[in-house]
Motif scaffolding. Structure first.
Motif, PDB file in Angstrom:
ATOM      1  N   ASN A  64      13.554  -3.565   7.286  1.00 18.00           N
ATOM      2  CA  ASN A  64      11.954  -4.270   6.816  1.00 18.00           C
ATOM      3  C   ASN A  64      10.755  -3.351   7.857  1.00 18.00           C
ATOM      4  O   ASN A  64       9.597  -4.017   7.096  1.00 18.00           O
ATOM      5  N   ALA A  65      11.041  -3.516   8.650  1.00 19.73           N
ATOM      6  CA  ALA A  65       9.603  -3.680   9.949  1.00 19.73           C
ATOM      7  C   ALA A  65       8.376  -2.975   9.192  1.00 19.73           C
ATOM      8  O   ALA A  65       6.848  -2.776   8.744  1.00 19.73           O
ATOM      9  N   ALA A  66       9.400  -1.069   8.860  1.00 20.32           N
ATOM     10  CA  ALA A  66       8.064  -0.041   8.428  1.00 20.32           C
ATOM     11  C   ALA A  66       8.264  -0.194   6.526  1.00 20.32           C
ATOM     12  O   ALA A  66       7.790   1.085   6.573  1.00 20.32           O
ATOM     13  N   GLU A  67       8.382  -1.588   6.426  1.00 17.20           N
ATOM     14  CA  GLU A  67       8.702  -1.015   4.670  1.00 17.20           C
ATOM     15  C   GLU A  67       7.629  -1.622   4.742  1.00 17.20           C
ATOM     16  O   GLU A  67       6.762  -2.576   4.858  1.00 17.20           O
ATOM     17  N   LEU A  68       6.751  -0.886   3.042  1.00 15.43           N
ATOM     18  CA  LEU A  68       5.833  -0.942   2.386  1.00 15.43           C
ATOM     19  C   LEU A  68       5.920  -1.114   1.109  1.00 15.43           C
ATOM     20  O   LEU A  68       6.707  -1.072   0.414  1.00 15.43           O
ATOM     21  N   VAL A  69       5.493  -2.710   0.626  1.00  9.16           N
ATOM     22  CA  VAL A  69       5.127  -2.843  -0.941  1.00  9.16           C
ATOM     23  C   VAL A  69       3.655  -2.527  -1.343  1.00  9.16           C
ATOM     24  O   VAL A  69       2.931  -2.935  -0.551  1.00  9.16           O
ATOM     25  N   ILE A  70       3.195  -2.377  -1.698  1.00 13.74           N
ATOM     26  CA  ILE A  70       1.724  -1.951  -2.786  1.00 13.74           C
ATOM     27  C   ILE A  70       1.665  -2.307  -3.909  1.00 13.74           C
ATOM     28  O   ILE A  70       2.496  -2.239  -5.158  1.00 13.74           O
ATOM     29  N   PRO A  71       1.173  -3.728  -4.345  1.00 13.98           N
ATOM     30  CA  PRO A  71       1.447  -4.426  -5.707  1.00 13.98           C
ATOM     31  C   PRO A  71       0.750  -3.208  -6.695  1.00 13.98           C
ATOM     32  O   PRO A  71       0.076  -2.401  -6.267  1.00 13.98           O
ATOM     33  N   GLY A  72       1.117  -3.762  -8.327  1.00 17.70           N
ATOM     34  CA  GLY A  72      -0.177  -2.748  -9.013  1.00 17.70           C
ATOM     35  C   GLY A  72      -1.093  -2.594  -9.187  1.00 17.70           C
ATOM     36  O   GLY A  72      -2.080  -0.942  -9.367  1.00 17.70           O
ATOM     37  N   GLN A  74      -2.722  -2.938  -6.460  1.00 12.88           N
ATOM     38  CA  GLN A  74      -3.851  -2.060  -5.206  1.00 12.88           C
ATOM     39  C   GLN A  74      -4.176  -0.568  -5.467  1.00 12.88           C
ATOM     40  O   GLN A  74      -3.792  -0.444  -5.501  1.00 12.88           O
ATOM     41  N   THR A  75      -5.471  -0.237  -4.171  1.00 15.04           N
ATOM     42  CA  THR A  75      -5.212   0.793  -3.739  1.00 15.04           C
ATOM     43  C   THR A  75      -6.130   1.465  -5.153  1.00 15.04           C
ATOM     44  O   THR A  75      -5.866   2.851  -5.481  1.00 15.04           O
ATOM     45  N   CYS A  86     -16.530   7.875   7.185  1.00 14.62           N
ATOM     46  CA  CYS A  86     -15.456   8.362   6.393  1.00 14.62           C
ATOM     47  C   CYS A  86     -14.741   6.922   5.602  1.00 14.62           C
ATOM     48  O   CYS A  86     -14.180   6.532   5.807  1.00 14.62           O
ATOM     49  N   TRP A  87     -15.627   7.191   4.689  1.00 15.06           N
ATOM     50  CA  TRP A  87     -15.272   6.151   3.177  1.00 15.06           C
ATOM     51  C   TRP A  87     -14.447   6.004   3.026  1.00 15.06           C
ATOM     52  O   TRP A  87     -13.873   4.971   1.982  1.00 15.06           O
ATOM     53  N   PHE A  88     -13.286   6.940   2.767  1.00 13.83           N
ATOM     54  CA  PHE A  88     -11.866   6.776   1.931  1.00 13.83           C
ATOM     55  C   PHE A  88     -11.020   6.865   3.623  1.00 13.83           C
ATOM     56  O   PHE A  88      -9.984   6.540   2.738  1.00 13.83           O
ATOM     57  N   LEU A  89     -11.174   6.483   4.372  1.00 14.10           N
ATOM     58  CA  LEU A  89     -10.082   6.380   5.344  1.00 14.10           C
ATOM     59  C   LEU A  89     -10.414   4.805   5.925  1.00 14.10           C
ATOM     60  O   LEU A  89     -10.804   3.525   5.727  1.00 14.10           O
ATOM     61  N   GLU A  90      -8.759   4.153   5.226  1.00 13.52           N
ATOM     62  CA  GLU A  90      -7.894   2.511   5.132  1.00 13.52           C
ATOM     63  C   GLU A  90      -8.482   2.612   6.882  1.00 13.52           C
ATOM     64  O   GLU A  90      -7.939   3.043   7.688  1.00 13.52           O
ATOM     65  N   GLN A 282      -2.082   6.176   3.156  1.00 21.22           N
ATOM     66  CA  GLN A 282      -2.654   5.396   4.078  1.00 21.22           C
ATOM     67  C   GLN A 282      -1.828   4.414   4.647  1.00 21.22           C
ATOM     68  O   GLN A 282      -2.171   3.600   5.941  1.00 21.22           O
ATOM     69  N   LEU A 283      -2.266   3.571   3.919  1.00 17.50           N
ATOM     70  CA  LEU A 283      -1.542   2.372   4.566  1.00 17.50           C
ATOM     71  C   LEU A 283      -0.286   2.070   4.239  1.00 17.50           C
ATOM     72  O   LEU A 283       0.112   1.468   5.030  1.00 17.50           O
ATOM     73  N   ARG A 284       0.984   3.475   4.432  1.00 21.92           N
ATOM     74  CA  ARG A 284       2.025   3.246   4.633  1.00 21.92           C
ATOM     75  C   ARG A 284       1.856   3.323   6.066  1.00 21.92           C
ATOM     76  O   ARG A 284       2.606   3.398   7.348  1.00 21.92           O
ATOM     77  N   ALA A 285       1.236   4.840   6.264  1.00 19.06           N
ATOM     78  CA  ALA A 285       0.767   5.451   7.648  1.00 19.06           C
ATOM     79  C   ALA A 285       0.380   4.456   9.027  1.00 19.06           C
ATOM     80  O   ALA A 285       0.867   4.077   9.429  1.00 19.06           O
ATOM     81  N   ALA A 286      -0.340   3.479   8.011  1.00 19.91           N
ATOM     82  CA  ALA A 286      -0.732   2.010   9.124  1.00 19.91           C
ATOM     83  C   ALA A 286       0.953   1.316   9.211  1.00 19.91           C
ATOM     84  O   ALA A 286       0.834   1.507  10.799  1.00 19.91           O
ATOM     85  N   LYS A 287       1.404   1.214   8.312  1.00 17.73           N
ATOM     86  CA  LYS A 287       2.295   0.458   8.377  1.00 17.73           C
ATOM     87  C   LYS A 287       3.069   0.926   9.922  1.00 17.73           C
ATOM     88  O   LYS A 287       4.821   0.520   9.816  1.00 17.73           O
ATOM     89  N   ILE A 288       3.822   2.236   9.435  1.00 16.62           N
ATOM     90  CA  ILE A 288       4.192   3.341  10.346  1.00 16.62           C
ATOM     91  C   ILE A 288       4.014   3.392  11.619  1.00 16.62           C
ATOM     92  O   ILE A 288       5.335   3.407  13.004  1.00 16.62           O
ATOM     93  N   LEU A 289       2.880   3.742  11.861  1.00 15.87           N
ATOM     94  CA  LEU A 289       2.088   4.065  12.805  1.00 15.87           C
ATOM     95  C   LEU A 289       2.292   2.767  14.064  1.00 15.87           C
ATOM     96  O   LEU A 289       2.813   2.281  14.747  1.00 15.87           O
ATOM     97  N   LYS A 290       2.134   0.788  13.129  1.00 11.09           N
ATOM     98  CA  LYS A 290       2.141   0.174  13.912  1.00 11.09           C
ATOM     99  C   LYS A 290       3.269  -0.924  14.224  1.00 11.09           C
ATOM    100  O   LYS A 290       4.143  -0.729  15.407  1.00 11.09           O
ATOM    101  N   THR A 291       4.669   0.006  13.006  1.00 12.37           N
ATOM    102  CA  THR A 291       5.736  -0.554  13.838  1.00 12.37           C
ATOM    103  C   THR A 291       5.919   0.173  15.653  1.00 12.37           C
ATOM    104  O   THR A 291       6.890   0.452  15.801  1.00 12.37           O
TER     105      THR A 291
END
Lengths: 415, 415
Positions: A64-72, A74-75, A86-90, A282-291
């Motif tokens: 689960n550590a690298a799992e991402l949940v995105i509600p409808g 968001q984003t 870079c205004w489109f960088l999360e 980008q949100l997913r990558a944030a989670k992956i790199l964080k892991t």
């Protein structure tokens, strides 16, 4: 130990359709004449990319550590951070990029550097060409005759010429081998990919001249592929998630840029061409790199459960296997590497590149055709990289079944 | 009813910093001279895009249905479907695109049409220019002199010229108003945006000639903006998630293409420029579109819980409010629309466009500056769209607080 591989190879000959699900860049299971057009397109693309499916095994074990949940809800907006150039960088993704570079020590990415996110580093490469060829600050007024020549030392990544000349731009054009330029030549842009795709060697800019500006493609400057000897600190550096964590399908890259004007021009390119970059990725990558960083910084875990250790072990095993097979005959050769001390791994290490740059040593002039037609091994020929046809590039990043099949077939070649 | 709006307006004058969190395309809360560079860049971009944050409210009420969970090991490969010409198109997303068009009846998207996914429809627009200017089949051998002129009838979407001329391509160049072309002219490409951005009117190709090829941008051909009168069936049609469901941050568009060669050339462009399109966003879009279709096809729900009904009601209310304000003075005018029967809504309806194309009727020559400097209303001036400076474009898709503030400020203008 080789027994099951032999069985696998035997089965694949009997049931090519079943095995063709393992489509791979070096092993075309169904013979060429049986490949339909879509699959052929796909194979060519796959070889062009080096699909990093080797990493799937690692990410399956992270739970689960690298799992991402995105509600409808968001984003939804185009915007991620209106206070950032870079205004489109999360912001979360930016923070994890800086954290990971600090952890690994492979690049200076502090707050005084601009981070620009792109749809893969391919888009950032084009953004960089656009920025360097249109910023008056870069070459001085009137200094940049157009189209600006774009060069790279042979062998170079085959996508550079394709991306440079895609739209026949009046701003820049592909000019081939960097070594063909001479000191004092007019302004130019050089792409330096180090460690190099396709041959894995370390590279520096070919011509030391004030009239040249350099794009440093550091896609492979990670500890699984090479020794991390010092943090890179170039004016314009490109990285990609594909080759760092294996998430090619996220289509995310990032540039680290010193000059504000260049960063702004890169932004302009991405704004006009795609109005930003997928926020979901980008949100997913944030989670992956964080892991990845958490594994090293927060968890007292075994080495094999950490990304760079897992990937480095896999790469080392594969290179050892490949070198054993190559050494057993006079048919082929591989580049020779020197060990270096890796500040991250705290030991001396050889490079274990993402691609093997294989040379046919005997009187086979077209190594790609030879391997494809006679041995059902799909590679990409040297000519795509500005080199000769005796060389081919082979991905080392595929799934284990496919890599084993490749080794099996390569071992069977009797010259 | 207007009382709380008056209070809101009063508060926003007192506490601009607090209210500036509601950054919007038409209401710059902090005065222009107080806006820092990043925010200014962002505002310009936002106005250029029409940030569809109006839809957030809808998606918050859908709960788990539209939520996406992505495990760490998913979407790692570059490839989505090797049997498809568009090998980076997620099959689930493709299926939901076809299903939604069938449900709404706004486009023919059956299995005999190629679907190409792009990083927003911006990327697909450039892919289409590339495809039409490089496929010999399109204009016949020798028929396509280069660079091919690209035209659109005034007023046209301001991003078309910017995207066409970004790299000063030798393949195509922006040539302005479609009406400047004459019958019998040399080959050209025409972009037809219908309903039109910026003015909301329905458009058809200007010149009926065999030497012209048309890109139909149907971003706004959805029932919340206009009557669905028949399924569109053009050679090359562009759609985008941003304006359909409001998910601009996903950066996803799709093209529906009849000709196989054109589809293949578009693929080539996307392969070289970004090696595919974010899979995370595609999986998310599949879930989002599925939620929309399920609401209509599977659930016996109230109308306001269904996307197109929610969005149409919001747009209708906003347009009624705007028309009331405009009618109360002689200062401005809006385009006049005719009602049409909508096959999807099963009733006659006026258009409720995503943008209002406002005209200053009195002796104000630069409407954009007038609104910005004197009334803190941020718009995009007509000249960006090939029209005169008496016109401005105003987004109707922002969050409710921002829309209300815009109406408040517009009402206060006393000419």
């Amino acid at each position: 130990m080789l027994r099951w591989k032999t069985i696998l190879f035997f089965l694949s000959s009997l049931f090519p359709v079943f095995f063709s699900k393992n489509v791979s860049l070096y092993s075309v299971i169904s013979p060429t004449y049986g490949v339909n057009e879509s699959v052929r397109v796909k194979e060519e693309e796959e070889e062009a990319c080096g699909d990093p499916t080797m990493y799937e095994k690692f990410w399956r074990q992270t739970g689960n550590a690298a799992e991402l949940v995105i509600p409808g809800s968001q984003t939804m907006s185009y915007f991620s951070d209106v206070t950032n150039l870079c205004w489109f960088l999360e912001p979360k993704f930016a923070a994890e990029i800086r954290r990971l570079h600090r952890l690994v020590g492979n690049a200076i990415a502090g707050p005084d550097r601009y981070i620009i996110v792109g749809t893969g580093s391919s888009q950032l490469f084009q953004a960089a060409l656009f920025a360097l060829s249109t910023s008056p600050e870069v070459f001085g007024h009137g200094g940049g005759g157009r189209p600006l020549p774009v060069v790279s030392s042979v062998p170079y990544y085959s996508s550079y010429p394709a991306a440079t000349d895609l739209l026949q731009s009046g701003l820049f054009r592909w000019a081939g081998d960097a070594r063909s330029l001479k000191e004092g030549d007019k302004p130019y842009i050089e792409v330096v990919c180090s460690p190099s795709n396709p041959d894995g060697l370390l590279k520096t800019a070919s011509v030391s001249s004030n009239s040249g500006k350099v794009i440093h493609d550091l896609a492979y400057y990670w500890p699984q592929y090479t020794a991390i000897t010092s943090p890179a600190d170039h004016d314009l550096m490109l990285f990609t998630a594909s080759k760092c964590t294996g998430h090619a399908g996220m289509r995310l890259g990032w540039a680290i840029v010193k000059n504000r004007e260049v960063a702004k021009r890169m932004m302009k390119f991405i704004e006009v061409s795609t109005i930003g970059v997928s926020k979901d990725s980008q949100l997913r990558a944030a989670k992956i790199l964080k892991t990845v960083s958490d594994q090293y910084e927060l968890e007292a875990a075994e080495d094999f459960t950490k990304l760079f250790h897992f990937a480095r072990k896999t790469m080392r095993d594969r290179w050892q296997t490949l070198r054993l097979v190559i050494a057993a005959s006079d048919a082929f050769s591989l580049p020779v590497f020197q060990p270096q001390y890796c500040n991250f791994m705290k030991e001396n290490t050889l490079p274990f590149p993402a691609f093997a740059w294989l040379k046919c040593e005997q009187d086979i002039d077209d190594c790609e055709s030879f391997l494809r037609q006679k041995h059902k091994i799909l590679t990409r020929g040297g000519k795509h990289f500005g080199a000769d046809a005796k060389h081919v590039r082979i991905s080392m990043l595929d799934r284990v079944e496919t890599f084993d099949m490749f080794i099996e077939r390569l071992s069977a070649i009797d010259l």
